[in-house]
Structure formats: structure tokens, C-alpha cells
Design an enzyme around this catalytic site. Structure first.
Site, PDB file in Angstrom:
ATOM      1  N   HIS A  42       0.842  -1.195   0.000  1.00  0.00           N
ATOM      2  CA  HIS A  42       0.000   0.000   0.000  1.00  0.00           C
ATOM      3  C   HIS A  42       0.882   1.251   0.000  1.00  0.00           C
ATOM      4  CE1 HIS A  42      -2.393  -3.277   1.689  1.00  0.00           C
ATOM      5  NE2 HIS A  42      -3.482  -2.609   1.355  1.00  0.00           N
ATOM      6  N   HIS A  48      -3.969   3.015  -3.634  1.00  0.00           N
ATOM      7  CA  HIS A  48      -4.150   2.613  -2.231  1.00  0.00           C
ATOM      8  C   HIS A  48      -3.454   1.295  -1.925  1.00  0.00           C
ATOM      9  CE1 HIS A  48      -6.035   1.520   1.590  1.00  0.00           C
ATOM     10  NE2 HIS A  48      -6.288   0.348   1.046  1.00  0.00           N
ATOM     11  N   HIS A 107     -28.573 -14.292  25.675  1.00  0.00           N
ATOM     12  CA  HIS A 107     -27.508 -14.105  26.654  1.00  0.00           C
ATOM     13  C   HIS A 107     -26.827 -15.422  27.044  1.00  0.00           C
ATOM     14  CE1 HIS A 107     -29.079 -10.131  26.804  1.00  0.00           C
ATOM     15  NE2 HIS A 107     -28.397  -9.767  27.879  1.00  0.00           N
TER      16      HIS A 107
END
Length: 675
Positions: free
Chosen positions: A44, A275, A484
Site C-alpha cells: 500500500h 491505495h 444471553h
């Protein structure tokens, strides 16, 4: 009049000359970045080329460090949250003269065995403060470093602890949800020593950031209590003025830096094409011309390299002065001992005495409560532990008497209220651990470990002593229901390399597991703890039996007909099943397995001795995945085959068939087949 004009002209010329030299220093970063990416044929180049001006000003004029002593405790920290731009960091380390970062390392960028990995890897080279790459985590980790700096200063004074944490983040970092958790917490705690550079280049992989966001980042940070500035990231003096203002502000600071991604690349700058791919030979040649950089790949003018090396030496006097202050300080010796973080030695004797007391008193407690009691002993024996919870303090039982709470203007305490920010908490704990000295632990429900998983993974990847207190670890939490109740979570955590997952069966095992977690300097730990009460089990007291990961809790009276394996709250079910089997003349051993990872590391002979040759039945109120490694082809498993339900815990265990009778029936079936 003529003298005035001449003086002004000289000043203008001097400024222009300084700016020209500053640009050459930044261009050295750009050239090394594009050359390394081009040679590797991957990487990059865009961000390093765009942020080179900012990095040059920061490291040459502001950062406090000594390249010859990268482990100096009071150095400023630099975190490259946008880790894909790793060549920015590697170029800096080379230019500044950090040990182990030479031209060869740059030329071997992204190659197997090279310290210059595709994304910065903690421990691969001096000067890499943390592993980054998963966007946003570097920022959240840096918040932890800044917290640790203030915690340390509150204990040892600004003479010994007074440094900044700088972060470079991109648009992607700020899009990630963890950035909100980190920004909010930092603003709340007024972490004035935290300075964030935002690479505001408006480019993402898919194209312009306007494809996916319209966020006003300046307003966002200001709303969270940050000092903010927005500057031209290619104007060195604007950068310098912004840094100076940020250092003087009592709040954390955002410096938005408007930049051109791939600055200098003649046809690709400002575009997504630079990029995450090499520029290409023709574009690199064009960039050399545009940047007035007529040097061969990886070659630098002597004066430029020497200027950078001088910047690397600049902090030596400050370090030497700090060392003199430490030597003269009445807190100097304590500070050195603190940084060694030998917590295991401090807590070993108190925990051994605590286990002996538990064996005598035989309390019936939820292991989350047993954990609180163990923490009471630990936190009284050492000042190094820093606790916290993601808004579940009095459910996780993670605070103990006398800890004191960390507040925006008071860092003398040892307990952090992280708020409902599981991911942010975990990443911040990584930063606290990386900073040195402290051992962080933090609590939430086991089911919410999914929110924190990406940071837990980096704890493991970096080999950090971070302890995750994960309570309400099964359907035993009861009425809160399947949202949960963790099912697959133990399997998912056990699948992670270099993570010890402890699931203790009683108060004694809980204390043992805490001792092991504190002694594991390079492995993070999970403590999976029950909501429901569990009896103290009968067994010899003395050695830490959990240290081997699994052990025979109750041996069969004679040659084994079956072996029952269990963890945590299901160990008492296995013991009851063994009683049922014994009444029918079937001899069953019961094995407690508090930590698979430690058991896996034992000798083959020990594992064979514990597991035995008889048919095996495992019981755990969780998913089966992973258990076949221990029960073998002839084994059976009693546990969860789907999600849970809402209801009282005892009724849920019966409803899902996780009972002593079910375990005994499975064992009987296997014994009959074997006979």
C-alpha cells in the site's frame, strides 16, 4: 529601507530553504515506500506517500524517543492504526537508525521471515509498538496506552512518566465501530496525552469515501470532548503548529490532515488505484521526476540520511536526563520493579493460603463470586492489576475493596468503568499491557465475547498478558434466555491460538486459574465463570492441579469401566453421574478439564494416564465442537445441540438433557457395547 528589504528577503529565503529541506526529508519516506512496494509487487504505497510530510515533522521535531534505546520507558509512543501503510513506519525506523531495520529489511518487505511484514507486527522489530491492520484497533489500543501513561504518572510522578501517545488513523479506522467506543472513552477520561492524526484523503478501496459516509469527523470528535484542528497535511508549518497546540491542550486532540493519497505519483495521486497496489515502474519513474528525486531505488542522499539519523539521536540527552532523575528519585527503584511486572511471584503465597482456606471452609459459590474472592487476595498482594468491566461490574464481580475508581481527573485508582464498550475495553486492555507494568483484566458476559473477539485475537497474536473475565457462561444464567446464553463461544475461543480458556469447577479451581493467568506473561487468558452456585469439590490441596489443564478428580475404585470428562459447572453433574454408575457396579473416573490448552501441552503419557482406555463421556453445557479430540471415536457427549431458552437454570438443564442421569445412561450404553 534597503536593509529592511534585504533582511526580509533573507528570512523568506531561509523559510523557503527550510521547507525545501523538510520536503526532501518527507520525500525520502515516499521513495522508500514506493520502492519497497514495487519490489514486493504488493503493498500500500498511497498512505505513506500522502502522510510523509506529517510523519517527517512529527518525528524530526516533536517525538520524544531515542532510536538506540527503543525500550526507554518514558518514550513517546507512535501507533500506525492504518496498518496497511506499514512502509511509512518501516521507512521511519530505517531512516532514524533503529536497530535491526536496515536497507535489507526494506528490500525484503512482505517476504516470509522478514520483520517488515505486510502489516506491523509487534515483536518483529524495535519501534513497532503494537500489531495493527484490523482498522480502528490501533486507535483503540492507543487509548489504552494513554490510559496507562496517566495511571503510571499518578503513581510515580511526571518526573518519571510524562509522554505522549500519537496515532495515525485513516478514513477506514474512523468508519469502524470500535473507533466510536475509543473516541468516546478517551474524551470522557480527558486523555490529554493522546494525539490523533487523521489522514483525511477521502479515498477508500472502493473509491471516494463519499460512497459510504457523510460524517463530519471534526464535529464528531468535538462532540466527544476532543480538541480538534483541520489543516493542510502537506504544509509542514501548519502541521507543526497543530502539534504544538495539541500538546498544550488539556483534552485529547484530533488533527485532521487533508492529504493527497499517493502524493507525487503523477497519474495516480488522489485516486484509489494507489491505495493497495504497486504504482508500476512507469508511475514510479514519474513520481521520481515529480518529487525531484533522481536516486536509484532504496538509495538516499547522504545529507538526507544523516539529517534523519540525527533526529534518531536527538532524544538521547532527554533519555539520559530521565535516567538521572530515576536514579535520584525515591520512587526510582519501585518504578523499575513495577516495569518488570513480576505479579506471579507477588501473588503465589497469598493464593496458596487462600486455596487452603477454601478447602477447609468448602463454600458453595458461583465461580464469578469465587473469582471476586480470588481477586480480593490478588489485588491486596499486588498494585499492578488494573481491573474493569463493560458496565457489568456487579454482575462480573470484578471490583474489590480499596481499588479506587479511575476518573477523568484522578488516575490514582485501579478500576476502569469502560461503559458498554466490549470491543473498546478489550483493545484498551491490550494498550495497557503493551505500555508495560500493569496487568489488565476486564469483565463482561461470555456471550458478549463476540463483540470483543477481534481484540482478544490481537491479545493472542501479540502474546499479551490480558485477562478476560467472562461470566454467565452457560444456560445456567437462566431467565435472560438464548440471547444471553453462550453456546458456541467456548469452542470459538478454544479455537484461537495462544489463548488459554479456563473454565473452573469450583472456588479452588478458580483461584488456581487466576494464578495461572497471572503467571502467563505471553499468553492471554479467558476465565469462563458461572452465575449459579457450585460446591467445593473434594480433592488433595497443595499443588495447583489446574496447571496441567486436566486431572483425575476422582479415580474409579478399580479398573475403569468409563471415564467422565467435564468442565466448570458440569463437573458436579459428572460426579453425580459417577455415583449413579457406582450404584450399578460400573466403575467410573471423573476428570476435571479446566483448561484444554494446558492439557494439550502435557506429555502424551500424562494425557493417556488421565484419559484412560475406557469409553469416555463428556458433559458441558455448550456446543460439542472440539470435544471429539478428547472423547475419541467411542465417546459420547452430553451438552447443547442448539440455542438455549428462557427459564430457571435448574429447569433448563433438565429440559436440554444435561443431567447426571443422561450422562450415566450414555456411559452405560458404551459399557454394554464394550462388554
Amino acid at each position: 529601507m534597503n536593509d529592511t528589504i534585504l533582511t526580509a528577503a533573507k528570512q523568506t529565503s531561509a523559510v523557503a530553504g527550510a521547507e525545501s529541506e523538510q520536503r526532501r526529508y518527507a520525500n525520502a519516506i515516499r521513495a522508500l515506500a514506493m520502492d519497497a512496494v514495487e519490489k514486493a509487487k504488493s503493498g500500500h504505497p498511497g498512505m505513506p506517500m500522502g502522510m510523509a510530510d506529517v510523519a517527517a515533522v512529527l518525528f524530526q521535531r516533536f517525538m520524544k524517543f531515542d532510536a538506540s534505546r527503543p525500550d526507554w520507558s518514558d518514550r513517546d509512543r507512535f501507533v500506525l492504526s492504518a496498518g496497511h501503510g506499514s512502509m511509512l513506519l518501516y521507512a521511519l525506523l530505517y531512516l532514524l537508525g533503529y536497530p535491526g531495520m536496515g536497507r535489507k529489511e526494506l528490500e525484503n518487505f512482505r517476504q516470509l521471515g522478514s520483520p517488515t511484514a505486510g502489516h506491523p507486527e509487534y515483536g518483529h522489530a524495535a519501534g513497532i509498538e503494537t500489531t495493527t491492520g484490523p482498522l480502528g484497533q490501533g486507535l483503540a489500543t492507543a487509548v489504552g496506552m494513554a490510559i496507562a501513561e496517566r495511571l503510571s504518572a499518578a503513581r510515580f510522578g511526571d518526573d518519571l512518566v510524562d509522554h505522549f501517545t500519537y496515532v495515525l488513523a485513516g478514513d477506514g479506522c474512523l468508519m469502524e465501530g470500535v473507533s466510536h467506543e475509543a473516541i468516546d472513552l478517551a474524551g470522557h477520561l480527558k486523555l490529554a496525552k493522546l494525539i490523533l492524526f487523521w489522514d483525511d484523503n477521502s479515498i477508500s478501496i472502493d473509491g471516494p469515501t463519499s460512497l459510504a459516509t457523510s460524517m463530519d469527523q471534526i464535529a464528531r470528535f468535538a462532540a466527544a470532548g476532543w480538541h480538534v484542528a483541520h489543516i493542510d497535511g502537506h504544509d509542514p508549518e501548519a502541521v507543526a503548529q497543530a502539534i504544538a497546540a495539541a500538546q498544550a491542550d488539556p483534552r485529547p486532540s484530533l488533527i485532521g490532515c487533508r492529504t493527497l493519497i499517493g502524493y507525487g505519483a503523477p497519474t495516480k495521486q488522489g485516486k484509489e488505484s494507489c491505495h493497495g497496489a504497486p504504482l508500476g515502474a512507469a508511475e514510479v519513474d514519474g513520481a521520481r521526476e515529480a518529487l525531484d528525486w533522481p536516486h536509484a531505488p532504496f538509495e538516499l542522499p547522504e545529507d538526507v540520511l544523516e539529517a534523519w539519523r540525527a533526529a534518531g539521536r536527538r532524544g538521547a540527552k532527554a533519555r539520559e536526563a530521565w535516567e538521572a532523575r530515576r536514579a535520584a528519585s525515591p520512587k526510582g527503584a519501585a518504578f523499575e520493579a513495577f516495569m518488570k511486572a513480576d505479579v506471579a511471584a507477588e501473588v503465589a503465597k497469598p493464593l496458596a493460603e487462600f486455596r487452603a482456606t477454601l478447602a477447609l471452609e468448602k463454600p458453595k459459590l458461583a465461580t464469578r463470586k469465587s473469582s471476586e474472592m480470588a481477586l480480593g487476595v490478588i489485588n491486596a498482594a499486588t498494585q499492578a492489576t488494573i481491573g474493569g468491566s463493560a458496565d457489568l461490574t456487579h454482575s462480573n464481580f470484578t471490583i474489590t475493596k480499596g481499588m479506587g475508581e479511575v476518573a477523568p481527573d484522578d488516575f490514582s485508582g485501579r478500576y476502569i468503568h469502560y461503559g458498554v464498550r466490549e470491543f473498546g475495553m478489550a483493545a484498551a486492555m491490550n494498550g495497557v499491557a503493551l505500555h508495560g507494568g500493569f496487568v489488565p483484566y476486564g469483565g463482561t458476559f461470555l456471550v458478549f465475547s463476540d463483540y470483543a473477539r477481534a481484540a482478544i485475537r490481537l491479545s493472542a497474536l501479540m502474546g499479551l498478558r490480558v485477562i478476560y473475565v467472562l461470566t454467565h457462561d452457560s444456560i445456567g444464567l437462566g431467565e435472560d434466555g438464548p440471547t444471553h446464553q453462550p453456546i458456541e463461544h467456548l469452542a470459538a475461543l478454544r479455537a484461537m491460538p495462544n489463548l488459554n480458556v479456563f473454565r473452573p469447577a469450583d472456588a479452588i479451581e478458580t483461584a488456581e486459574c487466576w494464578e495461572l493467568a497471572l503467571a502467563s506473561r505471553h499468553t492471554p487468558s479467558v476465565l469462563s465463570l458461572s452465575r449459579q452456585n457450585l460446591p467445593t469439590l473434594e480433592r488433595p490441596v497443595g499443588d495447583n492441579l489446574s496447571a496441567k489443564g486436566a486431572y483425575v478428580l476422582r479415580e474409579a475404585a478399580g479398573k475403569r469401566d468409563a471415564t467422565l470428562l467435564a468442565t466448570g459447572s458440569e463437573v458436579e453433574i459428572a460426579l453425580a453421574a459417577a455415583d449413579i454408575l457406582g450404584a450399578q457396579g460400573i466403575k467410573a473416573a471423573v476428570v476435571s478439564m479446566p483448561c484444554w490448552e494446558l492439557f494439550e501441552s502435557q506429555s502424551e503419557a500424562y494425557r493417556a494416564e488421565v484419559l484412560g482406555g475406557a469409553p469416555r463421556v463428556a458433559v458441558e453445557a455448550a456446543a460439542r465442537l472440539g470435544w471429539d479430540r478428547w472423547i475419541g471415536e467411542r465417546g459420547d457427549f452430553i451438552g447443547m445441540g442448539g440455542f438455549g431458552a428462557s427459564g430457571p437454570a435448574a429447569e433448563l438443564y433438565k429440559h436440554f438433557g444435561i443431567t447426571p442421569e443422561a450422562v450415566a445412561a450414555a456411559a452405560i450404553a458404551h459399557v454394554k457395547t464394550a462388554r
